[in-house]
Design a protein around this motif. Sequence first.
Motif, PDB file in Angstrom:
ATOM      1  N   GLY A  87       0.535  -1.226  -0.296  1.00 14.80           N
ATOM      2  CA  GLY A  87       0.240   0.075  -0.159  1.00 14.80           C
ATOM      3  C   GLY A  87       0.962   1.145  -0.467  1.00 14.80           C
ATOM      4  O   GLY A  87       0.097   2.434  -0.299  1.00 14.80           O
ATOM      5  N   GLN A  88       2.293   0.914   0.332  1.00  8.67           N
ATOM      6  CA  GLN A  88       3.106   1.923   0.396  1.00  8.67           C
ATOM      7  C   GLN A  88       3.438   2.553  -0.919  1.00  8.67           C
ATOM      8  O   GLN A  88       4.210   3.882  -1.265  1.00  8.67           O
TER       9      GLN A  88
ATOM     10  N   TRP B  22       2.384   1.055  -4.598  1.00 13.15           N
ATOM     11  CA  TRP B  22       1.714   0.682  -5.807  1.00 13.15           C
ATOM     12  C   TRP B  22       0.884   1.627  -5.752  1.00 13.15           C
ATOM     13  O   TRP B  22       0.311   2.342  -5.238  1.00 13.15           O
TER      14      TRP B  22
ATOM     15  N   LEU C 199      -2.010   3.396  -7.041  1.00 16.99           N
ATOM     16  CA  LEU C 199      -3.970   3.103  -6.994  1.00 16.99           C
ATOM     17  C   LEU C 199      -4.094   4.452  -7.625  1.00 16.99           C
ATOM     18  O   LEU C 199      -5.370   3.885  -7.801  1.00 16.99           O
TER      19      LEU C 199
ATOM     20  N   SER D 168      -5.989   0.713 -10.350  1.00 13.53           N
ATOM     21  CA  SER D 168      -6.714  -0.337  -9.408  1.00 13.53           C
ATOM     22  C   SER D 168      -8.094   0.139 -10.038  1.00 13.53           C
ATOM     23  O   SER D 168      -8.167   0.428 -11.288  1.00 13.53           O
TER      24      SER D 168
ATOM     25  N   ARG E  74      -7.902   3.728  -1.662  1.00 12.56           N
ATOM     26  CA  ARG E  74      -7.482   3.857  -0.867  1.00 12.56           C
ATOM     27  C   ARG E  74      -5.757   3.297   0.272  1.00 12.56           C
ATOM     28  O   ARG E  74      -5.299   3.835   0.747  1.00 12.56           O
ATOM     29  N   GLY E  75      -6.625   2.101  -0.767  1.00 18.85           N
ATOM     30  CA  GLY E  75      -5.792   1.116  -0.149  1.00 18.85           C
ATOM     31  C   GLY E  75      -5.709  -0.153  -1.124  1.00 18.85           C
ATOM     32  O   GLY E  75      -6.105  -0.312  -1.451  1.00 18.85           O
ATOM     33  N   VAL E  76      -4.434  -0.916  -0.430  1.00 20.49           N
ATOM     34  CA  VAL E  76      -4.406  -2.073  -1.228  1.00 20.49           C
ATOM     35  C   VAL E  76      -3.572  -3.203  -0.280  1.00 20.49           C
ATOM     36  O   VAL E  76      -2.533  -2.192   0.811  1.00 20.49           O
ATOM     37  N   ALA E  77      -3.842  -4.502  -0.189  1.00 26.55           N
ATOM     38  CA  ALA E  77      -3.127  -5.585   0.938  1.00 26.55           C
ATOM     39  C   ALA E  77      -2.913  -6.922   0.075  1.00 26.55           C
ATOM     40  O   ALA E  77      -4.087  -6.992  -0.622  1.00 26.55           O
TER      41      ALA E  77
ATOM     42  N   GLU F  34      -8.308  -4.986  -2.670  1.00 32.94           N
ATOM     43  CA  GLU F  34      -8.011  -3.050  -2.328  1.00 32.94           C
ATOM     44  C   GLU F  34      -9.457  -1.870  -1.426  1.00 32.94           C
ATOM     45  O   GLU F  34     -10.470  -3.241  -1.909  1.00 32.94           O
TER      46      GLU F  34
END
Length: 157
Positions: free
Chosen positions: A35-36, A38, A40, A44, A51-54, A65
């Motif tokens: 997430g830091q 990628w 997005l 995405s 807002r995030g990916v994990a 995401e």
Amino acid sequence: MTDNVTTFQIPPVEKSILVPCAPDRAFRAFTAEIGQWWPLSTHSVAQGQARGVAIEPRIGGRVFETDAAGGESDWGRVLEWAPPHRLVMTWHPGRTAASEQTVEINFVAEGADTRVILRHHGWENLGIEAARARDLYNNGWDMVLAGRYGDFCKQLR
């Protein structure tokens, strides 16, 4: 009468980058810290609203995401979780699981550095979109892996 349908296999996308850290750190950067680095906003499902990916750290774990409204979009599932050497996952951002491809990432020590080798295959599951998607990902993985991930790893020194 026989069916003379010919199927064509589309070659995998294969990318490699040398990052300046040990395999355990390179693996953690790719997975736990995705997430830091990628991109997005461009790579995405929700794009500007992402807002995030994990990546859930286990076999069967989700790759997904989250968006600004709290919604989630599945990108795939973890098939193989072997830190710090190997990650294999299905891949279908913005598509159904029936169209999934496979992404394999290997982390190989080269002295104090790590060779990260990505192989993305299974394009045939995309049907008539397969060749176009493969071409887009061939360019996209250059930016994502060599650009964003590589730059992130350079900051880990």
